[in-house]
Design a protein around this motif. Structure first.
Motif, PDB file in Angstrom:
ATOM      1  N   LYS A 103     -19.426  59.341  16.804  1.00 39.85           N
ATOM      2  CA  LYS A 103     -19.829  58.697  15.553  1.00 39.85           C
ATOM      3  C   LYS A 103     -19.390  57.237  15.501  1.00 39.85           C
ATOM      4  O   LYS A 103     -18.826  56.761  14.514  1.00 39.85           O
ATOM      5  N   GLY A 104     -19.621  56.527  16.590  1.00 37.08           N
ATOM      6  CA  GLY A 104     -19.334  55.100  16.645  1.00 37.08           C
ATOM      7  C   GLY A 104     -17.908  54.730  16.979  1.00 37.08           C
ATOM      8  O   GLY A 104     -17.590  53.548  17.096  1.00 37.08           O
ATOM      9  N   GLU A 105     -17.031  55.739  17.161  1.00 38.03           N
ATOM     10  CA  GLU A 105     -15.632  55.468  17.483  1.00 38.03           C
ATOM     11  C   GLU A 105     -15.324  55.926  18.905  1.00 38.03           C
ATOM     12  O   GLU A 105     -15.446  57.113  19.226  1.00 38.03           O
ATOM     13  N   PRO A 106     -14.901  55.015  19.787  1.00 36.60           N
ATOM     14  CA  PRO A 106     -14.479  55.439  21.124  1.00 36.60           C
ATOM     15  C   PRO A 106     -13.193  56.261  21.031  1.00 36.60           C
ATOM     16  O   PRO A 106     -12.193  55.787  20.485  1.00 36.60           O
ATOM     17  N   ILE A 107     -13.224  57.484  21.549  1.00 38.54           N
ATOM     18  CA  ILE A 107     -12.051  58.351  21.472  1.00 38.54           C
ATOM     19  C   ILE A 107     -11.441  58.611  22.853  1.00 38.54           C
ATOM     20  O   ILE A 107     -10.332  59.133  22.948  1.00 38.54           O
ATOM     21  N   VAL A 108     -12.161  58.259  23.892  1.00 38.71           N
ATOM     22  CA  VAL A 108     -11.661  58.324  25.268  1.00 38.71           C
ATOM     23  C   VAL A 108     -12.010  57.013  25.945  1.00 38.71           C
ATOM     24  O   VAL A 108     -13.130  56.514  25.803  1.00 38.71           O
ATOM     25  N   GLY A 109     -11.060  56.442  26.659  1.00 33.32           N
ATOM     26  CA  GLY A 109     -11.318  55.214  27.393  1.00 33.32           C
ATOM     27  C   GLY A 109     -10.626  55.237  28.741  1.00 33.32           C
ATOM     28  O   GLY A 109      -9.444  55.587  28.826  1.00 33.32           O
ATOM     29  N   VAL A 110     -11.382  54.894  29.781  1.00 30.12           N
ATOM     30  CA  VAL A 110     -10.824  54.804  31.132  1.00 30.12           C
ATOM     31  C   VAL A 110     -11.172  53.445  31.711  1.00 30.12           C
ATOM     32  O   VAL A 110     -12.344  53.063  31.753  1.00 30.12           O
ATOM     33  N   MET A 111     -10.149  52.702  32.128  1.00 29.94           N
ATOM     34  CA  MET A 111     -10.322  51.435  32.833  1.00 29.94           C
ATOM     35  C   MET A 111      -9.790  51.629  34.249  1.00 29.94           C
ATOM     36  O   MET A 111      -8.581  51.800  34.447  1.00 29.94           O
ATOM     37  N   SER A 112     -10.678  51.634  35.222  1.00 30.63           N
ATOM     38  CA  SER A 112     -10.293  51.822  36.614  1.00 30.63           C
ATOM     39  C   SER A 112     -10.417  50.493  37.356  1.00 30.63           C
ATOM     40  O   SER A 112     -11.468  49.847  37.313  1.00 30.63           O
ATOM     41  N   PHE A 113      -9.339  50.097  38.023  1.00 30.73           N
ATOM     42  CA  PHE A 113      -9.307  48.866  38.818  1.00 30.73           C
ATOM     43  C   PHE A 113      -9.168  49.272  40.289  1.00 30.73           C
ATOM     44  O   PHE A 113      -8.063  49.295  40.840  1.00 30.73           O
ATOM     45  N   PRO A 114     -10.284  49.619  40.927  1.00 25.28           N
ATOM     46  CA  PRO A 114     -10.215  50.267  42.240  1.00 25.28           C
ATOM     47  C   PRO A 114      -9.616  49.400  43.342  1.00 25.28           C
ATOM     48  O   PRO A 114      -8.986  49.927  44.262  1.00 25.28           O
ATOM     49  N   ALA A 115      -9.801  48.083  43.275  1.00 22.73           N
ATOM     50  CA  ALA A 115      -9.291  47.208  44.343  1.00 22.73           C
ATOM     51  C   ALA A 115      -7.771  47.151  44.357  1.00 22.73           C
ATOM     52  O   ALA A 115      -7.169  46.797  45.374  1.00 22.73           O
ATOM     53  N   ILE A 116      -7.134  47.497  43.226  1.00 21.07           N
ATOM     54  CA  ILE A 116      -5.666  47.515  43.176  1.00 21.07           C
ATOM     55  C   ILE A 116      -5.144  48.929  42.896  1.00 21.07           C
ATOM     56  O   ILE A 116      -3.981  49.104  42.542  1.00 21.07           O
ATOM     57  N   SER A 117      -6.046  49.921  43.057  1.00 18.44           N
ATOM     58  CA  SER A 117      -5.671  51.341  42.946  1.00 18.44           C
ATOM     59  C   SER A 117      -4.907  51.632  41.663  1.00 18.44           C
ATOM     60  O   SER A 117      -3.871  52.308  41.665  1.00 18.44           O
ATOM     61  N   LEU A 210     -17.254  36.896  24.083  1.00 18.44           N
ATOM     62  CA  LEU A 210     -18.574  37.526  24.158  1.00 18.44           C
ATOM     63  C   LEU A 210     -18.432  38.908  24.796  1.00 18.44           C
ATOM     64  O   LEU A 210     -18.005  39.015  25.945  1.00 18.44           O
ATOM     65  N   MET A 211     -18.777  39.934  24.045  1.00 13.06           N
ATOM     66  CA  MET A 211     -18.631  41.312  24.541  1.00 13.06           C
ATOM     67  C   MET A 211     -19.826  42.172  24.116  1.00 13.06           C
ATOM     68  O   MET A 211     -20.330  42.053  22.995  1.00 13.06           O
ATOM     69  N   LYS A 212     -20.237  43.046  25.021  1.00 18.38           N
ATOM     70  CA  LYS A 212     -21.217  44.089  24.726  1.00 18.38           C
ATOM     71  C   LYS A 212     -20.458  45.397  24.481  1.00 18.38           C
ATOM     72  O   LYS A 212     -19.293  45.533  24.854  1.00 18.38           O
ATOM     73  N   PRO A 213     -21.114  46.395  23.882  1.00 20.49           N
ATOM     74  CA  PRO A 213     -20.415  47.663  23.638  1.00 20.49           C
ATOM     75  C   PRO A 213     -19.811  48.278  24.895  1.00 20.49           C
ATOM     76  O   PRO A 213     -18.713  48.848  24.853  1.00 20.49           O
ATOM     77  N   TRP A 214     -20.514  48.182  26.041  1.00 20.92           N
ATOM     78  CA  TRP A 214     -19.980  48.772  27.274  1.00 20.92           C
ATOM     79  C   TRP A 214     -18.796  47.973  27.825  1.00 20.92           C
ATOM     80  O   TRP A 214     -18.033  48.485  28.628  1.00 20.92           O
ATOM     81  N   ASP A 215     -18.635  46.723  27.393  1.00 21.66           N
ATOM     82  CA  ASP A 215     -17.454  45.951  27.770  1.00 21.66           C
ATOM     83  C   ASP A 215     -16.226  46.363  26.968  1.00 21.66           C
ATOM     84  O   ASP A 215     -15.099  46.343  27.475  1.00 21.66           O
ATOM     85  N   SER A 216     -16.436  46.712  25.692  1.00 21.48           N
ATOM     86  CA  SER A 216     -15.329  46.937  24.762  1.00 21.48           C
ATOM     87  C   SER A 216     -14.888  48.387  24.634  1.00 21.48           C
ATOM     88  O   SER A 216     -13.696  48.666  24.420  1.00 21.48           O
ATOM     89  N   ALA A 217     -15.832  49.318  24.737  1.00 21.13           N
ATOM     90  CA  ALA A 217     -15.578  50.695  24.295  1.00 21.13           C
ATOM     91  C   ALA A 217     -14.374  51.341  24.979  1.00 21.13           C
ATOM     92  O   ALA A 217     -13.551  51.988  24.322  1.00 21.13           O
ATOM     93  N   ALA A 218     -14.240  51.183  26.290  1.00 22.24           N
ATOM     94  CA  ALA A 218     -13.141  51.845  27.003  1.00 22.24           C
ATOM     95  C   ALA A 218     -11.789  51.221  26.700  1.00 22.24           C
ATOM     96  O   ALA A 218     -10.744  51.879  26.796  1.00 22.24           O
ATOM     97  N   ILE A 219     -11.800  49.960  26.310  1.00 25.30           N
ATOM     98  CA  ILE A 219     -10.550  49.241  26.037  1.00 25.30           C
ATOM     99  C   ILE A 219      -9.901  49.735  24.748  1.00 25.30           C
ATOM    100  O   ILE A 219      -8.671  49.867  24.661  1.00 25.30           O
ATOM    101  N   LEU A 220     -10.714  50.007  23.744  1.00 24.37           N
ATOM    102  CA  LEU A 220     -10.196  50.236  22.394  1.00 24.37           C
ATOM    103  C   LEU A 220      -9.244  51.435  22.286  1.00 24.37           C
ATOM    104  O   LEU A 220      -8.172  51.305  21.686  1.00 24.37           O
ATOM    105  N   PRO A 221      -9.578  52.610  22.837  1.00 28.41           N
ATOM    106  CA  PRO A 221      -8.612  53.715  22.745  1.00 28.41           C
ATOM    107  C   PRO A 221      -7.298  53.408  23.445  1.00 28.41           C
ATOM    108  O   PRO A 221      -6.232  53.854  22.990  1.00 28.41           O
TER     109      PRO A 221
END
Length: 268
Positions: A103-117, A210-221
């Protein structure tokens, strides 16, 4: 849903690392943002995982748009490579971002930085966690005595677009110069990584004009579960993933102070 998101980023991690080593070719989208074949390949693979593990749930990705619904309210959001220029130019701070939204609220967020594991992830009510390969899993919690004013804070931004230094791409020239002159320290840090470091307590505030929803959503939780606060650059704390910009901060008072300075007249 967190388990599924982690499965997805773990599945594509090695392929992303290999592609990063050989990156260099790219195309421009109509809005002049950059896309590589790796963006397309990774999003397609993540979508396939979600379709098998959570059938019928809408998926909204940067590269292939929205499927499973006419308008997005709940479901998965994917940015296969956030920081594509970093990916192309050999800077290892690009990320894969996955969020689950209700319902418009990100409740799970994953930020993966694969180059630095490294992964930073959170689920509503379950805390924010950092997983670095070869090190123990640790919970991220912002210190209670974190700065409340700009003069005491270490502040970062992902770039100068839509600011007093370069008004290109945005509709508002935010007064970044005021922060550069006032902050205890100021530097530039790539995209989602700067927000991950706010959650980790290494930085006090991170700015993306400047952010799109796919840029922000994982960060917020991740910021919320670590004990921080966030808003759009206009100060709005509602539906921030749709706000077009993002500031994350270790304290609400610092967040408000940054908004005030960024919105001040450039001639002040």
């Amino acid at each position: 849903m967190l388990k599924i998101a982690l499965e997805a980023v773990n599945t594509i991690r090695k392929r992303t690392q290999d592609a990063f080593d050989g990156a260099g070719q790219f195309d421009y989208k109509p809005d002049r943002s950059v896309v590589t074949q790796t963006d397309l390949m990774l999003e397609a693979e993540i979508r396939d995982i979600f379709a098998k593990r959570s059938p019928g749930i809408p998926i909204w990705g940067e590269e292939f748009g929205l499927n499973g619904a006419e308008e997005f309210e709940s479901g998965w959001i994917i940015d296969p490579i956030d920081g594509t220029r970093a990916f192309i130019y050999g800077i290892p701070l690009f990320s894969t971002l996955i969020a689950f939204v209700e319902k418009g609220e990100p409740i799970v967020g994953v930020m993966s930085f694969p180059a630095i594991s490294t992964m930073v992830y959170a689920s509503k009510g379950q805390g924010c966690w950092m997983n670095v390969e070869g090190k123990p899993l640790r919970q991220l919690k912002i210190a209670e005595n974190s700065p409340e004013i700009v003069e005491q804070a270490v502040i970062t931004a992902s770039g100068i677009h839509s600011t007093s230094y370069n008004s290109a791409e945005g509709t508002v020239a935010y007064n970044l110069d005021a922060l550069v002159k006032s902050a205890r320290d100021f530097t530039f840090v790539n995209d989602a990584y700067q927000h991950a470091m706010v959650a980790a307590g290494r930085l006090h505030c991170a700015i993306d004009t400047l952010m799109k929803p796919w840029d922000s959503a994982a960060i917020l939780p991740c910021i919320k579960e670590a004990g921080g606060d966030f808003c759009a650059l206009n100060g709005d704390r509602e539906k921030v993933m749709f706000g077009g910009s993002l500031i994350s901060a270790c304290t609400s008072k610092l967040l408000d102070n940054v908004v005030e300075l960024m919105s001040s007249s450039i001639n002040d």
